[in-house]
Design an enzyme around this catalytic site. Structure first.
Site, PDB file in Angstrom:
ATOM      1  N   ASP A   1       0.823  -1.204   0.000  1.00  0.00           N
ATOM      2  CA  ASP A   1       0.000   0.000   0.000  1.00  0.00           C
ATOM      3  C   ASP A   1       0.864   1.263   0.000  1.00  0.00           C
ATOM      4  O   ASP A   1       1.723   1.440   0.866  1.00  0.00           O
ATOM      5  CB  ASP A   1      -0.895  -0.021   1.246  1.00  0.00           C
ATOM      6  CG  ASP A   1      -2.109   0.867   1.113  1.00  0.00           C
ATOM      7  OD1 ASP A   1      -2.127   1.718   0.217  1.00  0.00           O
ATOM      8  OD2 ASP A   1      -3.042   0.702   1.914  1.00  0.00           O
ATOM      9  N   ASP A   2       0.638   2.155  -0.974  1.00  0.00           N
ATOM     10  CA  ASP A   2       1.346   3.448  -1.060  1.00  0.00           C
ATOM     11  C   ASP A   2       2.858   3.290  -1.223  1.00  0.00           C
ATOM     12  O   ASP A   2       3.641   4.104  -0.730  1.00  0.00           O
ATOM     13  CB  ASP A   2       1.059   4.320   0.171  1.00  0.00           C
ATOM     14  CG  ASP A   2      -0.376   4.793   0.243  1.00  0.00           C
ATOM     15  OD1 ASP A   2      -1.158   4.469  -0.668  1.00  0.00           O
ATOM     16  OD2 ASP A   2      -0.718   5.489   1.217  1.00  0.00           O
TER      17      ASP A   2
ATOM     18  N   LYS B   1      -6.078  -5.633   3.564  1.00  0.00           N
ATOM     19  CA  LYS B   1      -6.940  -4.487   3.306  1.00  0.00           C
ATOM     20  C   LYS B   1      -7.966  -4.800   2.212  1.00  0.00           C
ATOM     21  O   LYS B   1      -7.634  -5.399   1.198  1.00  0.00           O
ATOM     22  CB  LYS B   1      -6.063  -3.296   2.892  1.00  0.00           C
ATOM     23  CG  LYS B   1      -6.819  -2.039   2.507  1.00  0.00           C
ATOM     24  CD  LYS B   1      -5.845  -0.896   2.273  1.00  0.00           C
ATOM     25  CE  LYS B   1      -6.519   0.353   1.748  1.00  0.00           C
ATOM     26  NZ  LYS B   1      -5.587   1.495   1.639  1.00  0.00           N
TER      27      LYS B   1
ATOM     28  N   HIS C   1       1.223   2.256   4.175  1.00  0.00           N
ATOM     29  CA  HIS C   1       0.240   3.329   4.330  1.00  0.00           C
ATOM     30  C   HIS C   1       0.453   4.036   5.673  1.00  0.00           C
ATOM     31  O   HIS C   1       0.883   3.421   6.648  1.00  0.00           O
ATOM     32  CB  HIS C   1      -1.162   2.715   4.264  1.00  0.00           C
ATOM     33  CG  HIS C   1      -2.273   3.689   4.087  1.00  0.00           C
ATOM     34  ND1 HIS C   1      -2.750   4.471   5.113  1.00  0.00           N
ATOM     35  CD2 HIS C   1      -3.036   3.994   3.006  1.00  0.00           C
ATOM     36  CE1 HIS C   1      -3.756   5.211   4.683  1.00  0.00           C
ATOM     37  NE2 HIS C   1      -3.948   4.947   3.396  1.00  0.00           N
TER      38      HIS C   1
ATOM     39  N   ASN D   1      -0.736   2.522  -5.749  1.00  0.00           N
ATOM     40  CA  ASN D   1      -0.609   3.888  -6.275  1.00  0.00           C
ATOM     41  C   ASN D   1       0.781   4.391  -5.923  1.00  0.00           C
ATOM     42  O   ASN D   1       1.559   3.695  -5.261  1.00  0.00           O
ATOM     43  CB  ASN D   1      -1.690   4.825  -5.710  1.00  0.00           C
ATOM     44  CG  ASN D   1      -1.896   4.696  -4.215  1.00  0.00           C
ATOM     45  OD1 ASN D   1      -2.911   4.168  -3.755  1.00  0.00           O
ATOM     46  ND2 ASN D   1      -0.932   5.154  -3.447  1.00  0.00           N
TER      47      ASN D   1
ATOM     48  N   HIS E   1     -11.183  -2.227   1.367  1.00  0.00           N
ATOM     49  CA  HIS E   1     -11.403  -0.853   0.873  1.00  0.00           C
ATOM     50  C   HIS E   1     -12.234  -0.797  -0.410  1.00  0.00           C
ATOM     51  O   HIS E   1     -12.033   0.068  -1.260  1.00  0.00           O
ATOM     52  CB  HIS E   1     -10.067  -0.128   0.678  1.00  0.00           C
ATOM     53  CG  HIS E   1     -10.191   1.357   0.848  1.00  0.00           C
ATOM     54  ND1 HIS E   1      -9.160   2.235   0.562  1.00  0.00           N
ATOM     55  CD2 HIS E   1     -11.217   2.136   1.270  1.00  0.00           C
ATOM     56  CE1 HIS E   1      -9.537   3.468   0.799  1.00  0.00           C
ATOM     57  NE2 HIS E   1     -10.792   3.439   1.231  1.00  0.00           N
TER      58      HIS E   1
ATOM     59  N   LYS F   1       0.978  10.239  -4.654  1.00  0.00           N
ATOM     60  CA  LYS F   1      -0.355   9.692  -4.437  1.00  0.00           C
ATOM     61  C   LYS F   1      -1.428  10.772  -4.560  1.00  0.00           C
ATOM     62  O   LYS F   1      -1.228  11.907  -4.130  1.00  0.00           O
ATOM     63  CB  LYS F   1      -0.425   9.052  -3.054  1.00  0.00           C
ATOM     64  CG  LYS F   1      -1.778   8.483  -2.682  1.00  0.00           C
ATOM     65  CD  LYS F   1      -1.779   7.916  -1.273  1.00  0.00           C
ATOM     66  CE  LYS F   1      -3.179   7.409  -0.895  1.00  0.00           C
ATOM     67  NZ  LYS F   1      -3.216   6.845   0.466  1.00  0.00           N
TER      68      LYS F   1
ATOM     69  N   CYS G   1      -6.140   4.178  -3.570  1.00  0.00           N
ATOM     70  CA  CYS G   1      -6.366   2.778  -3.212  1.00  0.00           C
ATOM     71  C   CYS G   1      -7.545   2.127  -3.923  1.00  0.00           C
ATOM     72  O   CYS G   1      -7.373   1.163  -4.676  1.00  0.00           O
ATOM     73  CB  CYS G   1      -6.599   2.670  -1.698  1.00  0.00           C
ATOM     74  SG  CYS G   1      -5.395   3.532  -0.678  1.00  0.00           S
TER      75      CYS G   1
END
Length: 455
Positions: free
Chosen positions: A34-35, A125, A224, A284, A127, A305, A72
């Site tokens: 994530d990120d 995750k 994240h 992302n 989402h 992002k 996300c």
């Protein structure tokens, strides 16, 4: 229902040919970091300690021109549906307090894989909506789920705005009176929890159904915000990185790298790794400014992002499958988040399947197998996340020309090198590209060349 088969670049015949004599369908392990910033891996940034991901780069395939969406939810929806945000309706990340989700008439990758005989499990995750049970993972093609529904939380508390969000769905269609709150996880780092769950799934699968292929959707919380890591990983970097935020961020990257390495070890122990496709991808670009900054770096790309600048949408993706994919090195063609679904279905041996809506993804499996060029001619970036306002959309072609409408969103500056000053050549080239390409166009329209890393 429409009958859909492979495009000209990946025909049914091509997929069938590639799998003649294959002993079994491959296991597919899909890691989402994530990120994850473009510069936040050891082979691009020596300050990062990522031996597992570096091995994937050295012994597998690295997608050189790989694109995701700015945040996300749009990327995850695109991974799972093979369809762009303009078609799924998810243009921005989903706020946890709104009753919205990925539309229920979208068919997801695990449902297709179940038709091919796969057992399907999700960890980490989600989402993509949870206001009704029907929007949660075990109603969307997964046989089990352990993780959190919203976009972020504390790594140890598992809370967002005081709400505890860690759940277990032990079976398919697990709603009321089935879904469980994982209270016993409080105080334990999520990366460790998700690693343990993945190991449990793999060992149980091999023990109970070794003849079946496994699809594991492993969606990590790292890296994240908030920036939180175990003391051991931070301590290891004390002499490598001076900036405390960057140091904790690097420790979070190291933690997820070690977790992926441990899962690979278990696959090897169970005799499954030699017939596995292991993927590691960002969702992302790294969060560097106004959109939940986490100490990431997208050097030498512009923005981060939430924006449709390169730093927000061009990401890292690695495919580690030495026994399945004979080719190793860089795949230099365009590859989009939407391409995973048809590509992995071809890898799974599917010759055709039913879809109710047209796909945007392109099947790259034959090209990856044979090291041939990509048939994708352009990439749609979507629009910037609502956090930075309405910007974009943006589009680039295979030659590297990019059109941005309404600005890219956010600060739009170039990520400075985390150790040394940014390249003057990169900045000068960018200014020249912007100045030379306007050609009298309105100020909010920009045509420029996407830039390669200097040197």
């Amino acid at each position: 229902m429409l009958r859909w088969a492979w495009s000209a670049s990946g025909s049914c015949a091509a997929c069938a040919y590639l799998w003649i004599g294959a002993a079994a369908k491959p296991h597919i392990i899909f890691h989402i970091i994530d990120d994850w910033g473009f510069h936040d891996i050891g082979f691009r940034s020596p300050e990062m300690q990522t031996p597992t991901l570096d091995r994937f780069h050295q012994q597998g395939i690295t997608l050189e021109h790989y694109y995701v969406l700015p945040t996300c939810s749009p990327s995850r929806a695109t991974f799972l549906t093979g369809r762009m945000p303009v078609h799924t309706g998810l243009h921005s990340k989903l706020p946890y307090h709104e009753a919205r989700g990925l539309p229920l008439d979208e068919v997801l990758l695990p449902s297709y894989l179940q038709e091919e005989g796969y057992r399907t499990h999700a960890v980490g995750k989600w989402h993509l909506g949870f206001h009704r049970s029907e929007y949660t993972p075990t109603f969307r093609g997964f046989e089990s789920f352990y993780g959190y529904y919203a976009g972020g939380q504390g790594y140890f508390t598992h809370q967002l705005d005081g709400i505890f969000d860690l759940h277990r769905q032990p079976q398919q269609n697990c709603g009321q009176n089935c879904s469980q709150v994982a209270w016993n996880a409080e105080g334990r780092y999520s990366t460790k929890l998700f690693t343990e769950e993945a190991i449990h799934i793999i060992r149980r699968h091999h023990r109970e159904e070794p003849e079946k292929p496994l699809f594991l959707w492993q969606a990590w919380q790292n890296v994240h915000a908030p920036i939180q890591a175990g003391k051991l990983f931070i301590h290891r970097l004390r002499d490598r990185i001076a900036d405390p935020t960057r140091r904790i961020h690097a420790a979070m990257v190291s933690a997820v790298d070690a977790a992926i390495g441990r899962i690979n070890d278990v696959l090897a122990e169970e005799g499954m790794l030699q017939n596995s496709i292991v993927i590691a991808t960002t969702d992302n670009g790294g969060a560097i400014h106004e959109c939940m900054p986490n100490g990431a770096s997208n050097y030498p790309l512009r923005g981060g992002k939430c924006s449709v600048w390169e730093g927000g949408t061009r990401g890292t993706a690695l495919i580690y499958a030495p026994s399945v994919l004979p080719y190793q090195g860089l795949f230099r063609g365009l590859f989009h988040a939407a391409d995973w679904l048809p590509t992995l279905l071809c890898a799974a041996g599917a010759k055709s399947y039913q879809v109710s809506k047209p796909l945007d993804g392109i099947n790259h499996w034959p090209a990856l197998q044979q090291n041939t060029s990509s048939t994708r001619k352009d990439v749609y970036y979507g629009t910037a996340d609502v956090v930075v306002g309405v910007h974009g959309p943006a589009l680039r072609d295979a030659a590297g020309w990019k059109l941005v409408l309404n600005g890219g969103g956010g600060h739009g500056d170039w990520t400075p090198h985390p150790v040394k000053p940014p390249s003057r050549r990169l900045e000068d080239a960018a200014r020249k590209a912007r100045g030379a390409s306007r050609c009298g166009a309105p100020r909010e329209t920009e045509l420029s060349a996407t830039l390669r890393p200097p040197g």
